[in-house]
Design an enzyme around this catalytic site. Structure first.
Site, PDB file in Angstrom:
ATOM      1  N   ALA A  75       5.283   6.139  -9.829  1.00 53.13           N
ATOM      2  CA  ALA A  75       4.933   5.433  -8.615  1.00 53.13           C
ATOM      3  C   ALA A  75       5.686   4.055  -8.835  1.00 53.13           C
ATOM      4  O   ALA A  75       6.036   3.478  -7.650  1.00 53.13           O
ATOM      5  CB  ALA A  75       3.508   5.228  -8.378  1.00 53.13           C
ATOM      6  N   ASN A 155      -6.445   0.631  -5.696  1.00 51.88           N
ATOM      7  CA  ASN A 155      -6.821   1.234  -7.044  1.00 51.88           C
ATOM      8  C   ASN A 155      -8.052   0.587  -7.724  1.00 51.88           C
ATOM      9  O   ASN A 155      -8.489   1.099  -9.006  1.00 51.88           O
ATOM     10  CB  ASN A 155      -5.341   1.172  -7.818  1.00 51.88           C
ATOM     11  CG  ASN A 155      -4.974  -0.446  -7.866  1.00 51.88           C
ATOM     12  OD1 ASN A 155      -4.444  -0.745  -6.908  1.00 51.88           O
ATOM     13  ND2 ASN A 155      -4.904  -1.280  -8.759  1.00 51.88           N
ATOM     14  N   GLN A 183      -3.078   6.530  -5.465  1.00 52.59           N
ATOM     15  CA  GLN A 183      -4.557   6.761  -5.533  1.00 52.59           C
ATOM     16  C   GLN A 183      -4.973   7.852  -4.434  1.00 52.59           C
ATOM     17  O   GLN A 183      -5.910   8.278  -4.660  1.00 52.59           O
ATOM     18  CB  GLN A 183      -5.095   5.263  -5.494  1.00 52.59           C
ATOM     19  CG  GLN A 183      -4.931   4.560  -6.788  1.00 52.59           C
ATOM     20  CD  GLN A 183      -5.628   5.005  -8.127  1.00 52.59           C
ATOM     21  OE1 GLN A 183      -6.518   5.876  -7.945  1.00 52.59           O
ATOM     22  NE2 GLN A 183      -5.113   4.339  -9.084  1.00 52.59           N
ATOM     23  N   SER A 203       2.450   9.335  -7.678  1.00 51.92           N
ATOM     24  CA  SER A 203       2.545   9.655  -9.308  1.00 51.92           C
ATOM     25  C   SER A 203       1.897  10.961  -9.713  1.00 51.92           C
ATOM     26  O   SER A 203       0.797  11.060  -9.187  1.00 51.92           O
ATOM     27  CB  SER A 203       1.923   8.312  -9.893  1.00 51.92           C
ATOM     28  OG  SER A 203       1.872   8.434 -11.168  1.00 51.92           O
ATOM     29  N   ALA A 204       2.404  11.464 -10.405  1.00 52.47           N
ATOM     30  CA  ALA A 204       1.764  12.752 -11.084  1.00 52.47           C
ATOM     31  C   ALA A 204       0.541  12.453 -11.897  1.00 52.47           C
ATOM     32  O   ALA A 204      -0.535  13.097 -11.603  1.00 52.47           O
ATOM     33  CB  ALA A 204       2.788  13.647 -11.781  1.00 52.47           C
ATOM     34  N   HIS A 205       0.545  11.537 -12.676  1.00 44.29           N
ATOM     35  CA  HIS A 205      -0.361  11.183 -13.567  1.00 44.29           C
ATOM     36  C   HIS A 205      -1.750  10.845 -13.027  1.00 44.29           C
ATOM     37  O   HIS A 205      -2.957  10.669 -13.590  1.00 44.29           O
ATOM     38  CB  HIS A 205      -0.211  10.460 -14.900  1.00 44.29           C
ATOM     39  CG  HIS A 205      -0.113   8.852 -14.705  1.00 44.29           C
ATOM     40  ND1 HIS A 205      -1.143   8.100 -14.872  1.00 44.29           N
ATOM     41  CD2 HIS A 205       0.924   8.037 -14.291  1.00 44.29           C
ATOM     42  CE1 HIS A 205      -0.819   6.787 -14.623  1.00 44.29           C
ATOM     43  NE2 HIS A 205       0.216   6.760 -14.199  1.00 44.29           N
ATOM     44  N   CYS A 330      -3.552  -2.118 -15.627  1.00 45.35           N
ATOM     45  CA  CYS A 330      -2.614  -2.694 -15.993  1.00 45.35           C
ATOM     46  C   CYS A 330      -2.835  -4.323 -16.107  1.00 45.35           C
ATOM     47  O   CYS A 330      -2.350  -4.995 -17.054  1.00 45.35           O
ATOM     48  CB  CYS A 330      -1.498  -3.113 -14.768  1.00 45.35           C
ATOM     49  SG  CYS A 330      -1.121  -1.234 -13.931  1.00 45.35           S
TER      50      CYS A 330
HETATM   51  C1  LIG Z   1      -0.737   3.835 -11.062  1.00 46.37           C
HETATM   52  C2  LIG Z   1      -0.467   3.233  -9.455  1.00 46.37           C
HETATM   53  C3  LIG Z   1       0.924   2.674  -9.758  1.00 46.37           C
HETATM   54  C4  LIG Z   1       1.845   3.097 -10.727  1.00 46.37           C
HETATM   55  O1  LIG Z   1       2.215   4.415 -11.204  1.00 46.37           O
HETATM   56  P1  LIG Z   1       2.922   5.045 -12.272  1.00 46.37           P
HETATM   57  O2  LIG Z   1       3.327   6.101 -11.907  1.00 46.37           O
HETATM   58  O3  LIG Z   1       1.979   4.772 -13.426  1.00 46.37           O
HETATM   59  O4  LIG Z   1       4.146   4.059 -12.412  1.00 46.37           O
HETATM   60  C5  LIG Z   1       1.254   2.479  -8.428  1.00 46.37           C
HETATM   61  N1  LIG Z   1       0.570   2.207  -7.580  1.00 46.37           N
HETATM   62  C6  LIG Z   1      -0.797   2.286  -7.640  1.00 46.37           C
HETATM   63  C7  LIG Z   1      -1.479   2.203  -6.422  1.00 46.37           C
HETATM   64  C8  LIG Z   1      -1.315   3.147  -8.810  1.00 46.37           C
HETATM   65  O5  LIG Z   1      -2.654   3.397  -8.782  1.00 46.37           O
END
Ligand SMILES: *Cc1c(COP(=O)(O)O)cnc(C)c1O
Length: 387
Positions: A75, A155, A183, A203-205, A330
């Site tokens: 993301a 988040n 999210q 974002s996949a994770h 982060c």
């Molecule tokens: C985790 C997150 C991101 C970053 O995603 P990554 O795939 O880890 O780079 C960006 N925006 C939000 C709202 C997130 O929760």
């Protein structure tokens, strides 16, 4: 019931890979090594087939079409591509953007870069409940505004913005609308048409897929969104994101999206009940428990609570068997209370004594009971020490 510790309650930072996704990931990693751009042999074809299917699955989760998906490394990259890519492509039309004070660093970072390059950036402030008023977004628009970016679900505090109303305002003003749905995806239904979105980051994770893969959904009709790539190389992803595709990651991301769509209603209901039960117990057994962010609309597994009468930093230190956080992952490397809680007007002492709790697919009722007992004991002990 016994609980294995530490208990993972930080699903906004990341989620474990679902075992069903992991099976596919391992199978593809082992068996399908072809380059999906190799158009003249079977190794390339089988890789391309997996990517095509994943593209359909990711698009289906958000209500878009496969051709609108651009696979990225996550993301962060999707957000950067959306903001910098749109800005670069539309600079002749205007040099002004609108966002909110709840954005993730992956949006706030590119906005800072654009501001340094002379772009005007208006930040719309959320109210004390962590909700952005559509009227405020409308009021921030200028004739030279080219893009509005609003985080779908926050988040840290889990609040969900009135996206459909903001999308309508953008459409009327003929301004592009981007939303960071990292999210939101898999936790609440997403419909790019109902939201009036033009670009959407994933974002996949964050939805039980692997790390290092994500996507930017880019509208192709009404309007056809034009943007410039961040990277330059081969012509992959319609020239928007060159580089050999991460086939195993992408296939796994697709499967994670398929499962998310299937299990979302039941997951959401179960997590909402566990979350509400946890809050009720904390507030029932302790005084001075403040919920940060509106109760509704809020992500079902999210809780962000502050405890009065505890000095900053001590609470997390006392909860060694719980994987919870104060603020975003982060930001947890940095010090100081969360900027998002500050933006909501939460006083510094309460912001410093806050916990972000993120329940997820694997969270059990026994784990939530255990967490409640640990938090209640820790808060009671710390308060007694400070009295
Ligand atoms: C985790 C997150 C991101 C970053 O995603 P990554 O795939 O880890 O780079 C960006 N925006 C939000 C709202 C997130 O929760």
């Amino acid at each position: 019931m016994t609980v294995r510790t530490p208990v993972y309650l930080d699903h906004h930072a990341t989620t474990p890979v679902d075992p069903r996704v992991l099976d596919l990931l391992a199978r593809v990693q082992r068996q399908v090594f072809g380059n999906p751009s190799s158009a003249n042999h079977a190794f390339g074809w089988s890789a391309a087939r997996l990517v095509d299917r994943a593209r359909e699955q990711v698009a289906a989760l958000v209500g878009g079409t496969a051709r609108e998906i651009v696979f990225t490394s996550g993301a962060t990259e999707a957000d950067n591509l959306a903001l910098l890519g749109v800005a670069e492509a539309h600079a002749d039309r205007g040099r002004h953007l609108v966002a909110t004070n709840l954005e993730h660093e992956a949006v706030a970072g590119p906005l800072r870069i654009l501001a340094e390059r002379g772009w005007g950036v208006t930040s719309v402030a959320a109210d004390r409940d962590g909700l952005v008023a559509p009227e405020d977004v409308a009021a921030a628009l200028r004739p030279d505004t080219v893009l509005v970016s609003v985080i779908a679900a926050q988040n840290e505090i889990g609040t969900i913005q009135p996206l459909a109303r903001i999308g309508r305002i953008c459409k009327e003003a003929q301004v592009l609308f981007h939303t960071d749905a990292a999210q939101a995806a898999g936790r609440i239904p997403i419909d790019v048409a109902a939201w009036g979105a033009d670009l959407l980051s994933l974002s996949a994770h964050k939805l039980y897929g692997p790390k290092g893969v994500g996507a930017l959904w880019v509208r192709r009709r009404d309007p056809r969104v034009v943007l410039k790539p961040l990277l330059h190389g081969g012509g992959q992803e319609r020239d928007l994101r060159p580089g050999t595709l991460n086939v195993p990651g992408i296939a796994a991301f697709g499967e994670a999206c398929r499962l998310a769509a299937e299990e979302l209603p039941a997951d959401a209901q179960r997590l909402r009940e566990l979350r509400d039960g946890l809050l009720a117990r904390l507030q029932g057994e302790l005084k001075g428990v403040h919920l940060n962010g509106a109760c509704e609309p809020r992500l079902p597994g999210n809780l962000n609570v502050s405890f009065a009468g505890i000095r900053g930093g001590r609470l997390l230190g006392a909860l060694t068997t719980l994987a919870v956080s104060a603020g975003s992952a982060c930001a947890s490397a940095k010090s100081g209370p969360s900027a998002v809680l500050k933006a909501l007007g939460v006083p510094d002492d309460l912001a410093a004594a806050s916990l972000r709790i993120g329940l997820g697919r694997g969270t059990t009722a026994a784990e939530v009971d255990y967490a409640a007992a640990r938090i209640i004991a820790a808060v009671t002990k710390l308060r007694a020490e400070e009295a």
